[in-house]
Design an enzyme around this catalytic site. Structure first.
Site, PDB file in Angstrom:
ATOM      1  N   ARG A 147       0.891  -1.319   0.099  1.00 17.76           N
ATOM      2  CA  ARG A 147       0.271  -0.012  -0.081  1.00 17.76           C
ATOM      3  C   ARG A 147       0.921   1.195   0.042  1.00 17.76           C
ATOM      4  O   ARG A 147       2.322   1.111   0.117  1.00 17.76           O
ATOM      5  CB  ARG A 147      -0.772   0.017   1.173  1.00 17.76           C
ATOM      6  CG  ARG A 147      -0.849  -0.417   2.369  1.00 17.76           C
ATOM      7  CD  ARG A 147       0.197   0.137   3.403  1.00 17.76           C
ATOM      8  NE  ARG A 147       0.102   1.606   3.345  1.00 17.76           N
ATOM      9  CZ  ARG A 147       1.197   2.413   3.605  1.00 17.76           C
ATOM     10  NH1 ARG A 147       2.366   1.926   3.588  1.00 17.76           N
ATOM     11  NH2 ARG A 147       1.004   3.569   3.430  1.00 17.76           N
ATOM     12  N   GLY A 148       0.279   2.489  -0.069  1.00 25.42           N
ATOM     13  CA  GLY A 148       0.994   3.619  -0.376  1.00 25.42           C
ATOM     14  C   GLY A 148       0.981   3.735  -1.687  1.00 25.42           C
ATOM     15  O   GLY A 148       1.206   3.091  -2.721  1.00 25.42           O
ATOM     16  N   ALA A 149       0.725   5.230  -2.194  1.00 25.07           N
ATOM     17  CA  ALA A 149       0.594   5.427  -3.471  1.00 25.07           C
ATOM     18  C   ALA A 149       1.750   4.996  -4.325  1.00 25.07           C
ATOM     19  O   ALA A 149       1.413   4.070  -5.646  1.00 25.07           O
ATOM     20  CB  ALA A 149       0.443   6.938  -3.888  1.00 25.07           C
ATOM     21  N   ARG A 190      -7.507  -0.301  -6.467  1.00 19.64           N
ATOM     22  CA  ARG A 190      -7.760   0.673  -5.823  1.00 19.64           C
ATOM     23  C   ARG A 190      -7.729   1.950  -6.507  1.00 19.64           C
ATOM     24  O   ARG A 190      -7.034   2.436  -7.359  1.00 19.64           O
ATOM     25  CB  ARG A 190      -6.757   1.015  -4.735  1.00 19.64           C
ATOM     26  CG  ARG A 190      -6.544  -0.213  -3.697  1.00 19.64           C
ATOM     27  CD  ARG A 190      -5.805  -0.219  -2.723  1.00 19.64           C
ATOM     28  NE  ARG A 190      -6.093   0.889  -1.486  1.00 19.64           N
ATOM     29  CZ  ARG A 190      -5.536   1.393  -0.571  1.00 19.64           C
ATOM     30  NH1 ARG A 190      -4.271   1.367  -0.423  1.00 19.64           N
ATOM     31  NH2 ARG A 190      -6.048   2.268   0.288  1.00 19.64           N
ATOM     32  N   GLN A 214      -1.990   2.667   9.950  1.00 12.20           N
ATOM     33  CA  GLN A 214      -0.556   2.672   8.981  1.00 12.20           C
ATOM     34  C   GLN A 214       0.518   3.251   9.880  1.00 12.20           C
ATOM     35  O   GLN A 214       1.782   3.153   9.911  1.00 12.20           O
ATOM     36  CB  GLN A 214      -0.848   3.421   7.956  1.00 12.20           C
ATOM     37  CG  GLN A 214      -1.522   2.764   6.683  1.00 12.20           C
ATOM     38  CD  GLN A 214      -2.959   3.088   6.779  1.00 12.20           C
ATOM     39  OE1 GLN A 214      -3.690   3.362   7.889  1.00 12.20           O
ATOM     40  NE2 GLN A 214      -3.745   2.877   5.526  1.00 12.20           N
ATOM     41  N   ASP A 259      -1.835  10.998  -2.110  1.00 12.91           N
ATOM     42  CA  ASP A 259      -2.421   9.995  -3.279  1.00 12.91           C
ATOM     43  C   ASP A 259      -2.779  10.642  -4.566  1.00 12.91           C
ATOM     44  O   ASP A 259      -2.858   9.761  -5.752  1.00 12.91           O
ATOM     45  CB  ASP A 259      -3.515   9.066  -2.649  1.00 12.91           C
ATOM     46  CG  ASP A 259      -3.186   8.354  -1.593  1.00 12.91           C
ATOM     47  OD1 ASP A 259      -2.965   8.909  -0.420  1.00 12.91           O
ATOM     48  OD2 ASP A 259      -2.697   7.121  -1.995  1.00 12.91           O
ATOM     49  N   ASN A 266      -5.466  12.440   0.396  1.00 14.50           N
ATOM     50  CA  ASN A 266      -4.424  11.850   1.044  1.00 14.50           C
ATOM     51  C   ASN A 266      -5.164  10.950   2.157  1.00 14.50           C
ATOM     52  O   ASN A 266      -6.396  11.252   2.194  1.00 14.50           O
ATOM     53  CB  ASN A 266      -3.572  12.447   1.810  1.00 14.50           C
ATOM     54  CG  ASN A 266      -2.134  11.826   2.230  1.00 14.50           C
ATOM     55  OD1 ASN A 266      -1.717  10.902   1.544  1.00 14.50           O
ATOM     56  ND2 ASN A 266      -1.824  12.108   3.450  1.00 14.50           N
ATOM     57  N   LYS A 267      -4.526  10.224   2.989  1.00 13.90           N
ATOM     58  CA  LYS A 267      -5.368   9.482   4.016  1.00 13.90           C
ATOM     59  C   LYS A 267      -6.344  10.321   4.847  1.00 13.90           C
ATOM     60  O   LYS A 267      -6.055  11.531   5.125  1.00 13.90           O
ATOM     61  CB  LYS A 267      -4.116   8.597   4.776  1.00 13.90           C
ATOM     62  CG  LYS A 267      -4.588   7.919   5.952  1.00 13.90           C
ATOM     63  CD  LYS A 267      -5.441   6.883   5.701  1.00 13.90           C
ATOM     64  CE  LYS A 267      -4.937   6.075   4.463  1.00 13.90           C
ATOM     65  NZ  LYS A 267      -5.921   5.206   3.661  1.00 13.90           N
TER      66      LYS A 267
END
Ligand code: MRU
Length: 347
Positions: free
Chosen positions: A47-49, A90, A195, A236, A246-247
């Protein structure tokens, strides 16, 4: 220093450090087919862009190899179908679609399925190499924003685990620290998937950078007490005007930072900028399973049958953002101009 490299390609297979198991266990999952890579992205084992962009590139290389093994018929249309499935894994991080489109462009000059498959593997490896180089350049530009003394707050996980290596916002913190600056680091736990607590705290420990974990909801109080000097997060997807997805929780931190007169920085590669969107209203926000909110570590914490909403990301309007660090430099407002310049100067 032993670098964390969560994505490794060896012997024709993709090895992913399983982020659902950290920090309790450092376990690698091995992926041999592109469909398994799609599952790994969807289940957030990776995970993570930027990291899902790199994984998507290898997924395309595996798809080309497997489709090519079945013979040349319909190769192009089967590869397009695989691309569509990979892109759908995603929706919010633009790096996923960016990497898949770059792989399709690399496949375009047709010269036999085997040649194309080899070319796609080389392209995926190049995307992975570039990602690390880009992160190190971002760190180099961003370290000037880090204070010497004072403190920094970060959110979610934007380190090596979220990329090929080094990280984006966490990479900027690391670059400042390696440059010799000394500052206090705070990181949020990042509900509901944790996270921050599970991954960022683990990375800071590996890097030897002291960091203090806090509940997401403690940010306002700490800012009011003057304990936070600046905030830096990843992204993201960044629209043409600088609005940044973003998150979930990033928007709240940015609004709080403005209220307290604290700079709010974003660090992201050019591949995260989506000039096709004029502003953040068009960014699709992933909605994840309600069980991530109603349960904790697999144990139910809310009453049976309770409704829960679980948007994985939010959009921070550009007016809350003090600067955006990319591998081409530090962009400031008006972002419609500075981001365009950065993108044109990029690859
Ligand atoms: O849902 P995740 O864990 O994939 O979300 C990650 C983030 O929001 C990060 O902040 C973002 O991808 C930037 S990471 C370099």
């Amino acid at each position: 220093m032993n670098e964390i490299r969560p994505i490794q390609w060896t012997d024709g297979r993709l090895h992913l450090l399983d982020q659902t198991r950290l920090p309790a266990e450092e376990v690698t999952v091995t992926v041999t087919r592109y469909e398994e890579a799609v599952d790994a992205i969807r289940e957030m084992r990776v995970r993570g862009a930027p990291a899902i962009g790199v994984t998507a590139a290898y997924a395309m290389a595996m798809a080309a190899r497997d489709i090519g093994d079945g013979g040349p018929e319909n190769f192009a249309s089967l590869l397009e179908q695989a691309a569509t499935r990979i892109k759908a894994a995603r929706p919010t991080a633009v790096n996923l679609g960016w990497a898949v489109d770059r792989m399709l462009r690399a496949a375009a000059p047709g010269s036999g399925a085997r040649d194309i498959a080899e070319r796609l593997l080389a392209e995926a490896q190049e995307i992975q190499r570039e990602d690390e180089a880009v992160n190190r350049r971002m760190g180099d530009f961003g370290k000037d924003l880090m204070p010497d003394g004072g403190s920094v707050l970060t959110h979610c996980n934007t380190g090596a685990l979220a990329t090929s290596a080094f990280g984006t916002a966490l990479g900027v913190i690391r670059a400042g620290w390696e440059f010799g600056k000394r500052f206090e680091v705070f990181n949020t736990e990042t509900r509901p998937w944790l996270q921050g607590a599970r991954l960022t705290s683990w990375e800071f420990q590996k890097l030897g950078i002291p960091a203090t974990l806090m509940a997401d909801s403690a940010a306002g109080m700490l800012m009011r007490q003057g304990r936070i000097g600046c905030v830096i997060t990843g992204a993201d997807r960044i629209a043409a005007n600088g609005d940044t997805a973003n998150k979930i929780g990033t928007y709240s931190l940015a609004v709080l930072a403005k209220e307290h007169g604290i700079p709010f920085y974003v660090a992201a590669p050019i591949s995260t900028i989506d000039l096709s969107l004029p502003d953040g209203d068009g960014i699709e926000i992933e909605e994840r399973a309600p069980e991530e909110v109603t349960r904790f570590g697999g144990v139910r914490t809310a009453p049976e049958g309770v409704a829960a909403v679980n948007p994985a990301f939010d959009v921070t309007p550009h007016r809350y953002i003090s600067a955006i660090v990319t591998e081409c430099g530090v962009a400031s407002a008006p972002y419609a101009e500075s981001l365009l310049l950065a993108v044109r100067g990029g690859r």
